[in-house]
Enzyme design. Structure first.
Site, PDB file in Angstrom:
ATOM      1  N   ASP A   1       0.805  -1.218   0.000  1.00  0.00           N
ATOM      2  CA  ASP A   1       0.000   0.000   0.000  1.00  0.00           C
ATOM      3  C   ASP A   1       0.840   1.271   0.000  1.00  0.00           C
ATOM      4  O   ASP A   1       2.061   1.241   0.192  1.00  0.00           O
ATOM      5  CB  ASP A   1      -0.973  -0.005   1.197  1.00  0.00           C
ATOM      6  CG  ASP A   1      -0.335  -0.552   2.473  1.00  0.00           C
ATOM      7  OD1 ASP A   1       0.900  -0.522   2.583  1.00  0.00           O
ATOM      8  OD2 ASP A   1      -1.082  -1.009   3.351  1.00  0.00           O
TER       9      ASP A   1
ATOM     10  N   HIS B   1      -7.526  -4.692  10.027  1.00  0.00           N
ATOM     11  CA  HIS B   1      -7.255  -4.487   8.604  1.00  0.00           C
ATOM     12  C   HIS B   1      -5.975  -5.206   8.173  1.00  0.00           C
ATOM     13  O   HIS B   1      -5.072  -5.435   8.974  1.00  0.00           O
ATOM     14  CB  HIS B   1      -7.252  -3.006   8.216  1.00  0.00           C
ATOM     15  CG  HIS B   1      -6.059  -2.207   8.649  1.00  0.00           C
ATOM     16  ND1 HIS B   1      -6.143  -0.872   8.956  1.00  0.00           N
ATOM     17  CD2 HIS B   1      -4.742  -2.516   8.808  1.00  0.00           C
ATOM     18  CE1 HIS B   1      -4.946  -0.416   9.270  1.00  0.00           C
ATOM     19  NE2 HIS B   1      -4.079  -1.391   9.188  1.00  0.00           N
TER      20      HIS B   1
ATOM     21  N   ASN C   1      -7.827  -2.651  14.103  1.00  0.00           N
ATOM     22  CA  ASN C   1      -9.213  -2.961  13.729  1.00  0.00           C
ATOM     23  C   ASN C   1      -9.310  -4.184  12.808  1.00  0.00           C
ATOM     24  O   ASN C   1     -10.346  -4.433  12.217  1.00  0.00           O
ATOM     25  CB  ASN C   1      -9.856  -1.745  13.042  1.00  0.00           C
ATOM     26  CG  ASN C   1      -9.131  -1.361  11.749  1.00  0.00           C
ATOM     27  OD1 ASN C   1      -8.194  -2.041  11.327  1.00  0.00           O
ATOM     28  ND2 ASN C   1      -9.568  -0.285  11.111  1.00  0.00           N
TER      29      ASN C   1
ATOM     30  N   GLU D   1      -9.932  -1.955   5.110  1.00  0.00           N
ATOM     31  CA  GLU D   1     -10.564  -1.657   6.393  1.00  0.00           C
ATOM     32  C   GLU D   1     -11.818  -2.518   6.576  1.00  0.00           C
ATOM     33  O   GLU D   1     -12.360  -3.046   5.605  1.00  0.00           O
ATOM     34  CB  GLU D   1     -10.956  -0.169   6.411  1.00  0.00           C
ATOM     35  CG  GLU D   1      -9.783   0.798   6.238  1.00  0.00           C
ATOM     36  CD  GLU D   1      -8.960   0.989   7.510  1.00  0.00           C
ATOM     37  OE1 GLU D   1      -8.795   0.025   8.290  1.00  0.00           O
ATOM     38  OE2 GLU D   1      -8.474   2.110   7.718  1.00  0.00           O
TER      39      GLU D   1
END
Ligand code: F6R
Length: 244
Positions: free
Chosen positions: A67, A138, A136, A143
Site C-alpha cells: 500500500d 485491517h 481494527n 478496512e
C-alpha cells in the site's frame, strides 16, 4: 493457520526474518510481498544484519508492497516508498528496478490500480506475503467493511487507522485520508502468508483473525481460509487467544 508464539518483539522479528530468509534461500528469484509500519521494522533490521554477514542475498528478489498513501510522492519522507528505502532497500543488494510500491502520486488511479494487479499476476503472485495487522483487523489498508475487496483500489481510511498512524506524523491532520492498497483477493493469491503481530493493542484483532468468524468486518479473518498462513505473534498479541 499456524500460530508461532514469540516471547517479545525481538523474538517475533527474528522468527519472521528467519521465515523470510528461508524463502529467499530456497528460491533466490522469489517474489516477496512487503508491508510497512512498526511491526516489520525489526524483521527488516534482522534481514539487513544477515545480508551484511553474507547469509542472505537479495539480488534476484522482486517485491510488491501492499500500500501507499494517496497524494504522497516517492520522495516524501512520510511515503511508504521512502519507508522501504530507508528501512530496507537501501541496506541490502536488492535491485530497485525489481521493487514495486503503489504510486501515491498517480494522476490516473484507475489504470494505475489495474496495472499494479496485472504486474503482480504476471509475476506469478508473491511466494511470501508479509503482513502486519491493524488494531481494527485491517490487512494492507483493507478496512472493516460489509464485503471483501478484490484487486488494488483506493480506500478511505477509518478514524481508528488515521489515529493509529498519526504517531508517525507531526499532527493528526497531516495523515492522508486515503490510500491505495492491494485488495484482499490479491493478498489471498500469495503462495504463503506470514502475519506478524506484537503488543497488547493487537490482541483483539489477533483473536478475531485466528478464532473469530470469517467476516469482512475483520478483514484479516479471511486468512483462516488460506492454505499456507503463518502467524508469528508475541505473548501480548496472543493474550486473548486460547492457550494452545
Ligand atoms: C502497512 C500495512 C498495514 C500495517 C498495519 C499495522 O503496509 O499494510 O496493514 O501492517 O496497519 O501497522 P503497524 O505495524 O504500524 O502496527
Amino acid at each position: 493457520m499456524k500460530i508461532v508464539r514469540a516471547k517479545d518483539y525481538q523474538d517475533m522479528s527474528r522468527k519472521a526474518a528467519n521465515i523470510i530468509s528461508a524463502q529467499v534461500i530456497l528460491k533466490p528469484e522469489c517474489i516477496l510481498g512487503l508491508a510497512t509500519g512498526s511491526t516489520p521494522m525489526g524483521a527488516y533490521q534482522q534481514l539487513i544484519k544477515w545480508y551484511e554477514k553474507g547469509d542472505v542475498d537479495f539480488s534476484q528478489v522482486s517485491t510488491f508492497n501492499l500500500d501507499e498513501y494517496v497524494g504522497l510522492s516517492d520522495d516524501d519522507p512520510q511515503s511508504y516508498h521512502y519507508f522501504m528505502r530507508k528501512n530496507f532497500f537501501d541496506h541490502v543488494n536488492i535491485d530497485l528496478a525489481k521493487t514495486h510500491v503503489p504510486d501515491g502520486a498517480t494522476k490516473d488511479p484507475e489504470s494505475f490500480c489495474k496495472n499494479y494487479d496485472r504486474m503482480i499476476a504476471e509475476a506469478g503472485y508473491p511466494d511470501l506475503q508479509l503482513l502486519g495487522i491493524g488494531n481494527n483487523g485491517h490487512i494492507g489498508f483493507n478496512e472493516p467493511d460489509d464485503h471483501f475487496s478484490a484487486g488494488t483500489h483506493c480506500v478511505d481510511l477509518t478514524e481508528s487507522t488515521i489515529q493509529a498512524n498519526s504517531r508517525l506524523f507531526e499532527k493528526e491532520e497531516d495523515v492522508p485520508r486515503q490510500a491505495y492498497t492491494m485488495g484482499v483477493q490479491t493478498i489471498m493469491y500469495a503462495h504463503m502468508i506470514l502475519v506478524a503481530a506484537n503488543g497488547e493493542k493487537k490482541a483483539q484483532a489477533v483473536r478475531d483473525m485466528c478464532f473469530g468468524p470469517v467476516t469482512p468486518s475483520c478483514p484479516a479473518s479471511i486468512l483462516q481460509l488460506h492454505t499456507n498462513c503463518v502467524v508469528v505473534a508475541d505473548e501480548a498479541a496472543l493474550s486473548l487467544c486460547p492457550a494452545e
